[in-house]
Design a protein around this motif. Structure first.
Motif, PDB file in Angstrom:
ATOM      1  N   GLY A  55       0.814  -1.207   0.000  1.00 50.11           N
ATOM      2  CA  GLY A  55       0.000   0.000   0.000  1.00 50.11           C
ATOM      3  C   GLY A  55       0.845   1.253   0.000  1.00 50.11           C
ATOM      4  N   PHE A  56       0.268   2.308  -0.543  1.00 51.60           N
ATOM      5  CA  PHE A  56       0.951   3.602  -0.541  1.00 51.60           C
ATOM      6  C   PHE A  56      -0.069   4.723  -0.679  1.00 51.60           C
ATOM      7  CE2 PHE A  56       0.753   2.354  -5.002  1.00 51.60           C
ATOM      8  CZ  PHE A  56       0.290   3.507  -5.620  1.00 51.60           C
ATOM      9  N   PHE A  57       0.344   5.908  -0.216  1.00 48.48           N
ATOM     10  CA  PHE A  57      -0.386   7.148  -0.457  1.00 48.48           C
ATOM     11  C   PHE A  57       0.446   7.994  -1.393  1.00 48.48           C
ATOM     12  CE2 PHE A  57      -2.282   6.593   3.927  1.00 48.48           C
ATOM     13  CZ  PHE A  57      -3.582   6.452   3.491  1.00 48.48           C
ATOM     14  N   ASN A  58      -0.204   8.716  -2.284  1.00 53.33           N
ATOM     15  CA  ASN A  58       0.449   9.763  -3.060  1.00 53.33           C
ATOM     16  C   ASN A  58       0.099  11.083  -2.396  1.00 53.33           C
ATOM     17  OD1 ASN A  58       1.717   8.240  -5.079  1.00 53.33           O
ATOM     18  ND2 ASN A  58      -0.174   8.105  -6.255  1.00 53.33           N
ATOM     19  N   MET A  59       1.136  11.862  -2.102  1.00 52.44           N
ATOM     20  CA  MET A  59       0.946  13.144  -1.434  1.00 52.44           C
ATOM     21  C   MET A  59       1.531  14.248  -2.318  1.00 52.44           C
ATOM     22  SD  MET A  59      -0.317  11.965   1.466  1.00 52.44           S
ATOM     23  CE  MET A  59      -0.224  13.217   2.725  1.00 52.44           C
ATOM     24  N   GLU A  60       0.899  15.401  -2.277  1.00 54.61           N
ATOM     25  CA  GLU A  60       1.438  16.568  -2.962  1.00 54.61           C
ATOM     26  C   GLU A  60       1.385  17.724  -1.975  1.00 54.61           C
ATOM     27  OE1 GLU A  60       0.898  17.574  -7.333  1.00 54.61           O
ATOM     28  OE2 GLU A  60      -0.530  18.930  -6.350  1.00 54.61           O
ATOM     29  N   ASP A  61       2.547  18.270  -1.674  1.00 54.14           N
ATOM     30  CA  ASP A  61       2.639  19.343  -0.680  1.00 54.14           C
ATOM     31  C   ASP A  61       1.954  18.950   0.624  1.00 54.14           C
ATOM     32  OD1 ASP A  61       4.067  20.978  -2.415  1.00 54.14           O
ATOM     33  OD2 ASP A  61       2.233  21.801  -3.282  1.00 54.14           O
ATOM     34  N   GLU A  62       2.239  17.714   1.082  1.00 50.86           N
ATOM     35  CA  GLU A  62       1.718  17.164   2.338  1.00 50.86           C
ATOM     36  C   GLU A  62       0.201  16.955   2.341  1.00 50.86           C
ATOM     37  OE1 GLU A  62       3.728  16.029   4.849  1.00 50.86           O
ATOM     38  OE2 GLU A  62       5.315  16.510   3.434  1.00 50.86           O
ATOM     39  N   LYS A  63      -0.432  16.994   1.157  1.00 45.36           N
ATOM     40  CA  LYS A  63      -1.866  16.735   1.054  1.00 45.36           C
ATOM     41  C   LYS A  63      -2.077  15.469   0.239  1.00 45.36           C
ATOM     42  CE  LYS A  63      -3.528  21.396   1.600  1.00 45.36           C
ATOM     43  NZ  LYS A  63      -3.910  21.477   2.919  1.00 45.36           N
ATOM     44  N   LEU A  64      -3.050  14.665   0.661  1.00 46.96           N
ATOM     45  CA  LEU A  64      -3.363  13.413  -0.002  1.00 46.96           C
ATOM     46  C   LEU A  64      -3.927  13.668  -1.395  1.00 46.96           C
ATOM     47  CD1 LEU A  64      -3.687  10.302   0.283  1.00 46.96           C
ATOM     48  CD2 LEU A  64      -5.984  10.753   1.156  1.00 46.96           C
ATOM     49  N   ILE A  65      -3.376  12.974  -2.404  1.00 46.62           N
ATOM     50  CA  ILE A  65      -3.904  13.083  -3.771  1.00 46.62           C
ATOM     51  C   ILE A  65      -4.236  11.712  -4.373  1.00 46.62           C
ATOM     52  CG2 ILE A  65      -2.808  15.308  -4.252  1.00 46.62           C
ATOM     53  CD1 ILE A  65      -0.731  13.702  -5.959  1.00 46.62           C
ATOM     54  N   GLY A  66      -3.881  10.610  -3.705  1.00 41.52           N
ATOM     55  CA  GLY A  66      -4.182   9.289  -4.247  1.00 41.52           C
ATOM     56  C   GLY A  66      -3.608   8.190  -3.381  1.00 41.52           C
ATOM     57  N   GLY A  67      -3.791   6.962  -3.820  1.00 42.36           N
ATOM     58  CA  GLY A  67      -3.247   5.831  -3.093  1.00 42.36           C
ATOM     59  C   GLY A  67      -3.794   4.523  -3.616  1.00 42.36           C
ATOM     60  N   GLU A  68      -3.150   3.442  -3.189  1.00 41.56           N
ATOM     61  CA  GLU A  68      -3.559   2.111  -3.614  1.00 41.56           C
ATOM     62  C   GLU A  68      -3.160   1.106  -2.532  1.00 41.56           C
ATOM     63  OE1 GLU A  68      -1.847  -0.723  -7.006  1.00 41.56           O
ATOM     64  OE2 GLU A  68      -2.863   1.066  -7.783  1.00 41.56           O
ATOM     65  N   PHE A  69      -4.052   0.149  -2.271  1.00 41.97           N
ATOM     66  CA  PHE A  69      -3.825  -0.827  -1.208  1.00 41.97           C
ATOM     67  C   PHE A  69      -4.237  -2.208  -1.683  1.00 41.97           C
ATOM     68  CE2 PHE A  69      -4.668   3.316   0.351  1.00 41.97           C
ATOM     69  CZ  PHE A  69      -3.627   3.527   1.235  1.00 41.97           C
ATOM     70  N   VAL A  70      -3.414  -3.212  -1.381  1.00 48.74           N
ATOM     71  CA  VAL A  70      -3.715  -4.595  -1.734  1.00 48.74           C
ATOM     72  C   VAL A  70      -3.780  -5.394  -0.437  1.00 48.74           C
ATOM     73  CG1 VAL A  70      -2.943  -6.641  -2.983  1.00 48.74           C
ATOM     74  CG2 VAL A  70      -2.575  -4.366  -3.973  1.00 48.74           C
ATOM     75  N   MET A  71      -4.883  -6.136  -0.254  1.00 53.72           N
ATOM     76  CA  MET A  71      -5.067  -6.965   0.931  1.00 53.72           C
ATOM     77  C   MET A  71      -4.846  -8.430   0.574  1.00 53.72           C
ATOM     78  SD  MET A  71      -8.279  -4.722   2.025  1.00 53.72           S
ATOM     79  CE  MET A  71      -8.292  -4.176   0.336  1.00 53.72           C
ATOM     80  N   ASP A  72      -4.170  -9.142   1.449  1.00 50.89           N
ATOM     81  CA  ASP A  72      -3.906 -10.563   1.282  1.00 50.89           C
ATOM     82  C   ASP A  72      -5.095 -11.329   1.838  1.00 50.89           C
ATOM     83  OD1 ASP A  72      -3.049 -13.170   1.304  1.00 50.89           O
ATOM     84  OD2 ASP A  72      -1.282 -12.799   2.553  1.00 50.89           O
ATOM     85  N   MET A  73      -6.013 -11.729   0.972  1.00 53.89           N
ATOM     86  CA  MET A  73      -7.253 -12.367   1.418  1.00 53.89           C
ATOM     87  C   MET A  73      -7.008 -13.729   2.068  1.00 53.89           C
ATOM     88  SD  MET A  73      -9.375 -10.021   0.936  1.00 53.89           S
ATOM     89  CE  MET A  73     -10.972 -10.782   1.191  1.00 53.89           C
ATOM     90  N   SER A  74      -5.888 -14.364   1.749  1.00 55.52           N
ATOM     91  CA  SER A  74      -5.585 -15.655   2.389  1.00 55.52           C
ATOM     92  C   SER A  74      -5.200 -15.477   3.858  1.00 55.52           C
ATOM     93  CB  SER A  74      -4.478 -16.388   1.629  1.00 55.52           C
ATOM     94  OG  SER A  74      -3.262 -15.688   1.747  1.00 55.52           O
ATOM     95  N   SER A  75      -4.975 -14.242   4.277  1.00 55.18           N
ATOM     96  CA  SER A  75      -4.603 -13.971   5.672  1.00 55.18           C
ATOM     97  C   SER A  75      -5.813 -13.732   6.578  1.00 55.18           C
ATOM     98  CB  SER A  75      -3.666 -12.758   5.741  1.00 55.18           C
ATOM     99  OG  SER A  75      -4.403 -11.556   5.510  1.00 55.18           O
ATOM    100  N   ILE A  76      -7.022 -13.838   6.038  1.00 53.43           N
ATOM    101  CA  ILE A  76      -8.214 -13.589   6.861  1.00 53.43           C
ATOM    102  C   ILE A  76      -8.151 -14.486   8.095  1.00 53.43           C
ATOM    103  CG2 ILE A  76     -10.717 -13.830   7.018  1.00 53.43           C
ATOM    104  CD1 ILE A  76     -10.889 -13.257   4.056  1.00 53.43           C
ATOM    105  N   SER A  77      -8.234 -13.845   9.249  1.00 51.50           N
ATOM    106  CA  SER A  77      -8.238 -14.624  10.487  1.00 51.50           C
ATOM    107  C   SER A  77      -9.353 -14.130  11.397  1.00 51.50           C
ATOM    108  CB  SER A  77      -6.888 -14.535  11.197  1.00 51.50           C
ATOM    109  OG  SER A  77      -6.681 -13.228  11.669  1.00 51.50           O
ATOM    110  N   ASN A  78      -9.756 -14.991  12.299  1.00 51.43           N
ATOM    111  CA  ASN A  78     -10.788 -14.684  13.277  1.00 51.43           C
ATOM    112  C   ASN A  78     -10.116 -14.500  14.631  1.00 51.43           C
ATOM    113  OD1 ASN A  78     -12.501 -16.249  15.551  1.00 51.43           O
ATOM    114  ND2 ASN A  78     -13.772 -14.882  14.332  1.00 51.43           N
ATOM    115  N   THR A  79     -10.546 -13.489  15.392  1.00 48.15           N
ATOM    116  CA  THR A  79      -9.918 -13.218  16.690  1.00 48.15           C
ATOM    117  C   THR A  79     -10.846 -13.419  17.880  1.00 48.15           C
ATOM    118  OG1 THR A  79     -10.408 -10.850  16.427  1.00 48.15           O
ATOM    119  CG2 THR A  79      -8.224 -11.600  15.722  1.00 48.15           C
ATOM    120  N   ASP A  80     -12.129 -13.745  17.632  1.00 54.49           N
ATOM    121  CA  ASP A  80     -13.035 -13.894  18.777  1.00 54.49           C
ATOM    122  C   ASP A  80     -13.375 -15.347  19.091  1.00 54.49           C
ATOM    123  OD1 ASP A  80     -15.945 -14.465  17.558  1.00 54.49           O
ATOM    124  OD2 ASP A  80     -14.953 -12.981  16.303  1.00 54.49           O
ATOM    125  N   LEU A  81     -12.882 -16.285  18.305  1.00 57.55           N
ATOM    126  CA  LEU A  81     -13.097 -17.704  18.564  1.00 57.55           C
ATOM    127  C   LEU A  81     -11.752 -18.379  18.774  1.00 57.55           C
ATOM    128  CD1 LEU A  81     -15.707 -18.524  15.750  1.00 57.55           C
ATOM    129  CD2 LEU A  81     -16.185 -18.167  18.177  1.00 57.55           C
TER     130      LEU A  81
END
Length: 189
Positions: A55-81
């Motif tokens: 993942g990354f953000f694109n910034m211009e003069d310290e202001k957000l102008i874009g970004g892209e993020f990839v999630m690893d769906m095989s990492s889905i885990s449950n924390t309440d069971l």
């Protein structure tokens, strides 16, 4: 002489203009960032995590102008069971009934439009791809120093995740799983 002076002045203006608008790519520290999910059903809810792949953000003069993020769906885990219940739920979430991670190992969010609300707060529009289906999502994003946070509500039925959905099946009663699931995103960069 005048011609060289004009060329020098024009070059200086171009350099100063370029410096005035500095664009920077801020890579997300995926080890220090986290995405927590919550899914609700008539009889309760479950919570867990999904790891970012990149993942990354694109910034211009310290202001957000874009970004892209990839999630690893095989990492889905449950924390309440725990134990067998935890393993069964995680396996089911990874199956074709839900996210089909064998065929669709990643999900992706690409920021397409941003409106500054001031003080590091942004209204964001992005394209979210789950199971090779892309739909627009909107959410608010807060950026402070080297961290960012957002809360998203995603309608899974728009991404062909139908299991237990009252939108697709009748008479589910207390086995109904609500279509919307929530993501609580905390990023470090």
């Amino acid at each position: 002489m005048k011609k060289n002076l004009l060329k020098g002045a024009a070059a200086s203006v171009i350099v100063l203009t370029t410096l005035a608008f500095t664009t920077m790519k801020k890579e997300i520290n995926i080890k220090e960032s986290n995405v927590t999910w919550t899914g609700k059903k008539v009889t309760g809810s479950h919570t867990g995590t999904i790891q970012l792949k990149s993942g990354f953000f694109n910034m211009e003069d310290e202001k957000l102008i874009g970004g892209e993020f990839v999630m690893d769906m095989s990492s889905i885990s449950n924390t309440d069971l725990s134990g067998e219940s935890k393993q069964k739920l995680e396996g089911h979430l990874k199956s074709e009934d839900f996210f089909g991670v064998e065929k669709h190992p990643t999900a992706k969010l690409v920021i397409t439009n941003i409106a500054s609300k001031g003080n590091g707060s942004y209204g964001v529009v992005g394209n979210l791809t789950i199971k090779n289906i892309t739909k627009p999502v909107t959410f608010d994003l807060e950026i402070n120093d080297n961290s960012a946070s957002a809360k998203l509500s995603i309608d899974r039925s728009k991404y062909d995740v139908k299991y237990g959905s009252g939108s697709f099946f009748d008479d589910l009663g207390d086995k109904t799983i609500y279509d919307n699931f929530d993501l609580d995103v905390n990023l470090k960069f």
